[in-house]
Design a protein around this motif. Sequence first.
Motif, PDB file in Angstrom:
ATOM      1  N   ALA A 158       0.845  -1.186   0.000  1.00  0.00           N
ATOM      2  CA  ALA A 158       0.000   0.000   0.000  1.00  0.00           C
ATOM      3  C   ALA A 158       0.887   1.245   0.000  1.00  0.00           C
ATOM      4  CB  ALA A 158      -0.923   0.017   1.218  1.00  0.00           C
ATOM      5  N   HIS A 159       0.296   2.355  -0.386  1.00  0.00           N
ATOM      6  CA  HIS A 159       1.009   3.628  -0.389  1.00  0.00           C
ATOM      7  C   HIS A 159       0.666   4.403   0.880  1.00  0.00           C
ATOM      8  CE1 HIS A 159       2.264   2.984  -4.498  1.00  0.00           C
ATOM      9  NE2 HIS A 159       1.013   2.887  -4.900  1.00  0.00           N
ATOM     10  N   ASP A 160       1.662   5.118   1.414  1.00  0.00           N
ATOM     11  CA  ASP A 160       1.436   5.988   2.569  1.00  0.00           C
ATOM     12  C   ASP A 160       1.028   7.366   2.066  1.00  0.00           C
ATOM     13  OD1 ASP A 160       2.378   4.362   4.989  1.00  0.00           O
ATOM     14  OD2 ASP A 160       4.047   4.131   3.590  1.00  0.00           O
ATOM     15  N   VAL A 161      -0.171   7.801   2.425  1.00  0.00           N
ATOM     16  CA  VAL A 161      -0.708   9.066   1.949  1.00  0.00           C
ATOM     17  C   VAL A 161      -1.198   9.886   3.130  1.00  0.00           C
ATOM     18  CG1 VAL A 161      -1.363   8.033  -0.261  1.00  0.00           C
ATOM     19  CG2 VAL A 161      -3.037   8.128   1.595  1.00  0.00           C
ATOM     20  N   SER A 162      -1.463  11.154   2.885  1.00  0.00           N
ATOM     21  CA  SER A 162      -2.005  11.987   3.967  1.00  0.00           C
ATOM     22  C   SER A 162      -2.790  13.140   3.381  1.00  0.00           C
ATOM     23  CB  SER A 162      -0.891  12.520   4.878  1.00  0.00           C
ATOM     24  OG  SER A 162      -0.244  13.626   4.290  1.00  0.00           O
ATOM     25  N   VAL A 163      -3.645  13.712   4.211  1.00  0.00           N
ATOM     26  CA  VAL A 163      -4.375  14.924   3.864  1.00  0.00           C
ATOM     27  C   VAL A 163      -4.212  15.914   5.004  1.00  0.00           C
ATOM     28  CG1 VAL A 163      -6.546  14.039   4.825  1.00  0.00           C
ATOM     29  CG2 VAL A 163      -6.601  15.897   3.135  1.00  0.00           C
ATOM     30  N   GLN A 164      -4.026  17.182   4.662  1.00  0.00           N
ATOM     31  CA  GLN A 164      -3.911  18.241   5.659  1.00  0.00           C
ATOM     32  C   GLN A 164      -5.189  19.060   5.655  1.00  0.00           C
ATOM     33  OE1 GLN A 164      -0.762  18.975   7.301  1.00  0.00           O
ATOM     34  NE2 GLN A 164      -1.530  20.665   8.536  1.00  0.00           N
ATOM     35  N   VAL A 165      -5.721  19.292   6.839  1.00  0.00           N
ATOM     36  CA  VAL A 165      -6.958  20.042   7.027  1.00  0.00           C
ATOM     37  C   VAL A 165      -6.672  21.232   7.928  1.00  0.00           C
ATOM     38  CG1 VAL A 165      -9.272  19.939   8.085  1.00  0.00           C
ATOM     39  CG2 VAL A 165      -8.440  18.026   6.686  1.00  0.00           C
ATOM     40  N   ARG A 218     -11.469  22.704   6.583  1.00  0.00           N
ATOM     41  CA  ARG A 218     -11.219  22.889   5.154  1.00  0.00           C
ATOM     42  C   ARG A 218     -10.026  22.033   4.743  1.00  0.00           C
ATOM     43  NH1 ARG A 218      -7.649  26.512   2.693  1.00  0.00           N
ATOM     44  NH2 ARG A 218      -7.301  27.509   4.737  1.00  0.00           N
ATOM     45  N   ALA A 219     -10.209  21.184   3.734  1.00  0.00           N
ATOM     46  CA  ALA A 219      -9.091  20.385   3.223  1.00  0.00           C
ATOM     47  C   ALA A 219      -8.153  21.307   2.442  1.00  0.00           C
ATOM     48  CB  ALA A 219      -9.602  19.259   2.339  1.00  0.00           C
ATOM     49  N   VAL A 220      -6.843  21.239   2.756  1.00  0.00           N
ATOM     50  CA  VAL A 220      -5.887  22.182   2.184  1.00  0.00           C
ATOM     51  C   VAL A 220      -5.029  21.536   1.098  1.00  0.00           C
ATOM     52  CG1 VAL A 220      -4.015  23.785   2.715  1.00  0.00           C
ATOM     53  CG2 VAL A 220      -5.846  23.429   4.378  1.00  0.00           C
ATOM     54  N   TYR A 221      -4.442  20.371   1.388  1.00  0.00           N
ATOM     55  CA  TYR A 221      -3.629  19.683   0.388  1.00  0.00           C
ATOM     56  C   TYR A 221      -3.505  18.222   0.759  1.00  0.00           C
ATOM     57  CZ  TYR A 221       0.230  20.214   3.771  1.00  0.00           C
ATOM     58  OH  TYR A 221       1.020  20.179   4.899  1.00  0.00           O
ATOM     59  N   ASP A 222      -3.076  17.414  -0.208  1.00  0.00           N
ATOM     60  CA  ASP A 222      -2.832  15.994   0.032  1.00  0.00           C
ATOM     61  C   ASP A 222      -1.548  15.591  -0.668  1.00  0.00           C
ATOM     62  OD1 ASP A 222      -3.441  15.775  -2.687  1.00  0.00           O
ATOM     63  OD2 ASP A 222      -5.425  14.928  -2.354  1.00  0.00           O
ATOM     64  N   GLU A 259     -12.296  10.901  -1.225  1.00  0.00           N
ATOM     65  CA  GLU A 259     -12.527  10.097  -0.026  1.00  0.00           C
ATOM     66  C   GLU A 259     -11.511  10.449   1.064  1.00  0.00           C
ATOM     67  OE1 GLU A 259     -12.697   5.434   1.513  1.00  0.00           O
ATOM     68  OE2 GLU A 259     -12.361   5.875  -0.614  1.00  0.00           O
ATOM     69  N   LEU A 260     -10.261  10.647   0.667  1.00  0.00           N
ATOM     70  CA  LEU A 260      -9.237  11.028   1.637  1.00  0.00           C
ATOM     71  C   LEU A 260      -9.580  12.385   2.261  1.00  0.00           C
ATOM     72  CD1 LEU A 260      -6.491  10.426   2.971  1.00  0.00           C
ATOM     73  CD2 LEU A 260      -5.386  11.521   0.998  1.00  0.00           C
ATOM     74  N   ALA A 261     -10.014  13.337   1.431  1.00  0.00           N
ATOM     75  CA  ALA A 261     -10.418  14.637   1.957  1.00  0.00           C
ATOM     76  C   ALA A 261     -11.597  14.497   2.913  1.00  0.00           C
ATOM     77  CB  ALA A 261     -10.786  15.580   0.806  1.00  0.00           C
ATOM     78  N   ASP A 262     -12.541  13.620   2.577  1.00  0.00           N
ATOM     79  CA  ASP A 262     -13.699  13.409   3.449  1.00  0.00           C
ATOM     80  C   ASP A 262     -13.270  12.857   4.804  1.00  0.00           C
ATOM     81  OD1 ASP A 262     -16.692  13.106   3.893  1.00  0.00           O
ATOM     82  OD2 ASP A 262     -16.041  11.025   4.121  1.00  0.00           O
ATOM     83  N   LEU A 269      -8.989  25.006  16.859  1.00  0.00           N
ATOM     84  CA  LEU A 269      -8.651  25.780  15.671  1.00  0.00           C
ATOM     85  C   LEU A 269      -7.207  25.492  15.307  1.00  0.00           C
ATOM     86  CD1 LEU A 269     -10.154  29.251  16.687  1.00  0.00           C
ATOM     87  CD2 LEU A 269     -11.148  27.629  15.058  1.00  0.00           C
ATOM     88  N   GLY A 270      -6.946  25.288  14.007  1.00  0.00           N
ATOM     89  CA  GLY A 270      -5.573  25.062  13.587  1.00  0.00           C
ATOM     90  C   GLY A 270      -5.444  23.879  12.662  1.00  0.00           C
ATOM     91  N   PRO A 271      -4.186  23.426  12.429  1.00  0.00           N
ATOM     92  CA  PRO A 271      -3.930  22.365  11.461  1.00  0.00           C
ATOM     93  C   PRO A 271      -4.180  20.965  12.019  1.00  0.00           C
ATOM     94  CG  PRO A 271      -1.862  23.159  12.364  1.00  0.00           C
ATOM     95  CD  PRO A 271      -2.938  24.010  12.961  1.00  0.00           C
ATOM     96  N   LEU A 272      -4.505  20.081  11.115  1.00  0.00           N
ATOM     97  CA  LEU A 272      -4.711  18.660  11.409  1.00  0.00           C
ATOM     98  C   LEU A 272      -4.265  17.881  10.188  1.00  0.00           C
ATOM     99  CD1 LEU A 272      -6.220  16.030  12.544  1.00  0.00           C
ATOM    100  CD2 LEU A 272      -8.211  16.913  11.301  1.00  0.00           C
ATOM    101  N   SER A 273      -3.489  16.819  10.391  1.00  0.00           N
ATOM    102  CA  SER A 273      -3.190  15.914   9.281  1.00  0.00           C
ATOM    103  C   SER A 273      -3.682  14.518   9.635  1.00  0.00           C
ATOM    104  CB  SER A 273      -1.686  15.881   8.971  1.00  0.00           C
ATOM    105  OG  SER A 273      -0.977  15.160   9.960  1.00  0.00           O
ATOM    106  N   VAL A 274      -4.121  13.814   8.608  1.00  0.00           N
ATOM    107  CA  VAL A 274      -4.538  12.419   8.758  1.00  0.00           C
ATOM    108  C   VAL A 274      -3.664  11.582   7.838  1.00  0.00           C
ATOM    109  CG1 VAL A 274      -6.414  10.762   8.623  1.00  0.00           C
ATOM    110  CG2 VAL A 274      -6.917  13.151   9.203  1.00  0.00           C
ATOM    111  N   ASP A 275      -2.927  10.639   8.408  1.00  0.00           N
ATOM    112  CA  ASP A 275      -2.125   9.694   7.626  1.00  0.00           C
ATOM    113  C   ASP A 275      -2.964   8.466   7.340  1.00  0.00           C
ATOM    114  OD1 ASP A 275      -0.101  11.501   7.983  1.00  0.00           O
ATOM    115  OD2 ASP A 275       0.954  10.330   9.501  1.00  0.00           O
ATOM    116  N   ALA A 276      -2.778   7.894   6.153  1.00  0.00           N
ATOM    117  CA  ALA A 276      -3.579   6.740   5.753  1.00  0.00           C
ATOM    118  C   ALA A 276      -2.756   5.835   4.861  1.00  0.00           C
ATOM    119  CB  ALA A 276      -4.849   7.201   5.020  1.00  0.00           C
TER     120      ALA A 276
END
Length: 431
Positions: A246-253, A261-265, A291-294, A309-316
């Motif tokens: 699998a690939h390691d991916v992430s989304v920054q909110v 608000r989704a900012v980048y992936d 789906e990753l943004a969701d 308030l502030g940044p959040l990242s989700v690794d997947a």
Amino acid sequence: MTRQEVPLLIFANINNDTMMDRSMTELAQRAARQTPRKVWLARPGDVVVTPQPVSTELFGHACTVLGMRPSQISLVSPGSYSGRPLAESVRADGPWALLRRLVGERPRARLLPYAVDHPTMDCAEALGVPIEPYGADGISPSAWEAIERLNGKDGFRAVAREIGVPVPDGQVCADRRRLRRAVGELAGSPLVVKPLRAASGHGLLFLSRTGTPRARARLDAYLDAYLDEHRGQPAGWVVEQCIAPAHDVSVQVEVEREGPRAVYDGRMRIEDGSFHGYLSPLDAPAAVRAELADIGLRFGGYLADRGYLGPLSVDARLTGSGRLYAIETNVRRTGTTTMHQLVQRLTRHAAPPARTWLADSRAGAFRGPFGEALSRLRALGLAYDPGLGEGALLTNDTVRADGRWNYLVMGAGRERVEELAGGVRTALRLR
């Protein structure tokens, strides 16, 4: 009041109580080497506070690229760094009087932390400055509870179940006995053991063949070493299926007052469980990115409901069939946040507006001075060109400490970025 009107204390507390135990001194000192790159966030009037000093060469490079005079930025760093939280270090190891004076000269200043923790909140209160982006209202108890919960592997898994986000099969284990039993119960597939609270891949154990005497011996040896090193840290692990290939991916909110608000992936580059690079945007079908943004927005909504308030990242992990499994959340800035903001700042007037960028950290044979490395990039036409809005920057100066070069490459598309990155690796003889 806009960002440009408000001076910031850019507070590089990469070692903080929400990410790691205080016994992780070696990890903290390694992480501190990355903090001088926070100078890339600075604007005229800002103060950059780092556990490791910003080198003269890096500071000059950043100011030249960003079009600032060095005299417009104030740099603050402790005289020595022992690995304790930065807020405690600046108060005990020298620069507290300087920091108070600089704040007094900036009556509207706000403190922008890498991560929110109690020492940093205490430091901001002592300085009389609000934490960005909360302002004078401060951080509510519900927001703080949510920060702590999602920065732990156990809390992350519990919240994921609450909001309907898929995670790998696994168990939370409070002690050594329960962990050994859980590994036996999950035997039959590759597993990964993770401390409940750590960072940068520290303390991970991968078990490719479970249920064998050799696997049990490896687990026991790991536990003996880990518990001996971190005697002050409460025991606790997650053991879960290691989804592969699998690939390691992430989304920054970004969680704002209006909501998340989704900012980048992007795709993470991982070696031995430790992050070292990132390519953005994510090269995946639109449905996967949506789906990753969701997933990111679901966690962001959970935080927003509690006042964060502030940044959040989700690794997947993204499987070959297109399935996504969330792995962890980081309620803080990350290794990519500064780089993304730098790309946005440098390319906002460039065409086309959609940018691709790669941030990486690699070791190699070339150990020459920072200035010579820049000269090599310029000679080969690889250095960042503001007219074109593309090229490479050296984002940190750590080669003398760990033999690694940190660089950022940006361009109009993935093919061009990979071409430029290959040139950087050749120029600096990187692995």
